[in-house]
Write a protein that holds these residues in place. Structure first.
Motif, mmCIF file in Angstrom:
data_model
loop_
_atom_site.group_PDB
_atom_site.id
_atom_site.type_symbol
_atom_site.label_atom_id
_atom_site.label_comp_id
_atom_site.label_asym_id
_atom_site.label_seq_id
_atom_site.Cartn_x
_atom_site.Cartn_y
_atom_site.Cartn_z
ATOM 1 N N ALA A 1 0.874 -1.175 0.000
ATOM 2 C CA ALA A 1 0.000 0.000 0.000
ATOM 3 C C ALA A 1 0.910 1.223 0.000
ATOM 4 N N SER B 1 3.246 3.865 1.004
ATOM 5 C CA SER B 1 4.015 3.798 2.247
ATOM 6 C C SER B 1 5.279 4.637 2.142
ATOM 7 N N PRO C 1 2.670 3.062 6.543
ATOM 8 C CA PRO C 1 1.704 3.342 5.471
ATOM 9 C C PRO C 1 1.274 4.808 5.500
ATOM 10 N N LEU C 2 1.082 5.390 4.325
ATOM 11 C CA LEU C 2 0.695 6.804 4.260
ATOM 12 C C LEU C 2 -0.652 7.051 4.927
ATOM 13 N N ALA C 3 -1.500 6.032 4.984
ATOM 14 C CA ALA C 3 -2.802 6.184 5.631
ATOM 15 C C ALA C 3 -2.669 6.517 7.113
ATOM 16 N N GLN C 4 -1.520 6.169 7.709
ATOM 17 C CA GLN C 4 -1.287 6.466 9.128
ATOM 18 C C GLN C 4 -0.658 7.844 9.335
ATOM 19 N N PRO D 1 -1.792 11.253 8.366
ATOM 20 C CA PRO D 1 -2.642 12.334 7.840
ATOM 21 C C PRO D 1 -2.001 13.709 7.962
ATOM 22 N N ALA E 1 -0.236 14.932 4.792
ATOM 23 C CA ALA E 1 -0.984 14.990 3.535
ATOM 24 C C ALA E 1 -0.599 16.206 2.695
#
Length: 283
Positions: A60, A62, A108-111, A113, A116
């Motif tokens: 994903a 990352s 992971p980039l989702a962690q 924010p 962003a």
């Protein structure tokens, strides 16, 4: 100035982007003194392979950050990954600070924010940048690394007491000595002498800055070194002597007290997980 800023200024780090785009196949990144690596996986999968056999799968979006020299390979498994890669120069050469960082961070980039905005700027520059594009990418990677370390400290991926203790000039020599030679018979008195302090003042200041007594911190450093040696295939009895214990049973008791497992059970679990060893207490 805050402690993280002070430490990063001592390292005098800077990113140097060398690849951005689609990548298919494999590549190897050798360990070079004073150099780490930053890999931004915009689209995977990409597998990072280390000399000890551990593999890190980024399937994903990352960030994979090697804050100190570590040889590693990258393989896309026959597919195509979208990557941005940079070397990270550590011009300050503060070995104690560098050695206090984990061998790698994979987030992971989702962690992330809070990153962003910087990531959006970086992606836009990578795709549409004009004159000065590389300089902008380099500087945005610098910002990304600071934010990544901030996140790692806040989430416990990096030991804040251990790292920030190195920012205390009065304690730096004792910390560096324990990091470099954890197997020596250090006492509070000998460590205080290294710092030019009385035993009582050293003990008070150490506890105030790092949140634990010197003996507990030293045990943590011994366990960290023991974990690394065990992953290299060293025999438990040899590891025990190298990290400062007179016998294998004494080492096993200390290891179990710190990590909740015997050395052999911990090694089996770490091998199954295929990830960096977990940190021991006190460090």
């Amino acid at each position: 100035m805050d402690l993280l800023s002070a430490l990063l200024l001592r390292l005098d780090f800077s990113a140097d982007t060398f690849f951005e785009g689609a990548f298919c196949g494999s590549n190897h990144f050798p360990a070079q003194a004073g150099t780490g690596h930053l890999h931004l996986v915009r689209q995977g999968p990409a597998t990072f392979i280390h000399a000890d056999g551990t593999r890190l799968l980024a399937d994903a979006p990352s960030l994979v950050f090697y804050p100190r020299p570590l040889a590693h390979g990258l393989d896309t498994g026959g597919g195509t990954a979208r990557l941005l890669c940079a070397t990270v120069r550590l011009a300050g050469g503060d070995d104690a600070v560098i050695d206090s960082l984990p061998p790698w961070l994979h987030i992971p980039l989702a962690q992330l924010p809070a990153m962003a905005g910087v990531l959006e700027l970086l992606f836009d520059e990578a795709q549409h940048g004009g004159l000065g594009r590389k300089l902008v990418l380099d500087r945005l990677c610098d910002v990304l690394i600071v934010q990544l370390l901030r996140h790692a400290l806040a989430s416990g991926l990096i030991s804040a007491p251990r790292l920030f203790g190195l920012a205390d000039a009065a304690l730096a020599k004792a910390l560096a000595a324990m990091h470099e030679h954890p197997g020596r018979h250090w006492t509070v008195a000998s460590l205080a002498t290294l710092c030019g302090m009385s035993r009582s003042r050293f003990a008070r200041q150490f506890h105030a800055v790092l949140g634990c007594p010197p003996a507990a911190y030293l045990t943590g450093q011994r366990m960290l070194r023991a974990q690394a040696l065990l992953r290299q295939g060293r025999l438990v009895q040899d590891v025990a002597l190298e990290v400062g214990y007179g016998s294998q049973p004494a080492f096993t008791r200390a290891f179990r007290a710190s990590l909740g497992q015997s050395p052999r059970d911990w090694l089996a679990q770490a091998d199954r997980a295929g990830s960096p060893p977990s940190s021991a207490g006190g460090g």
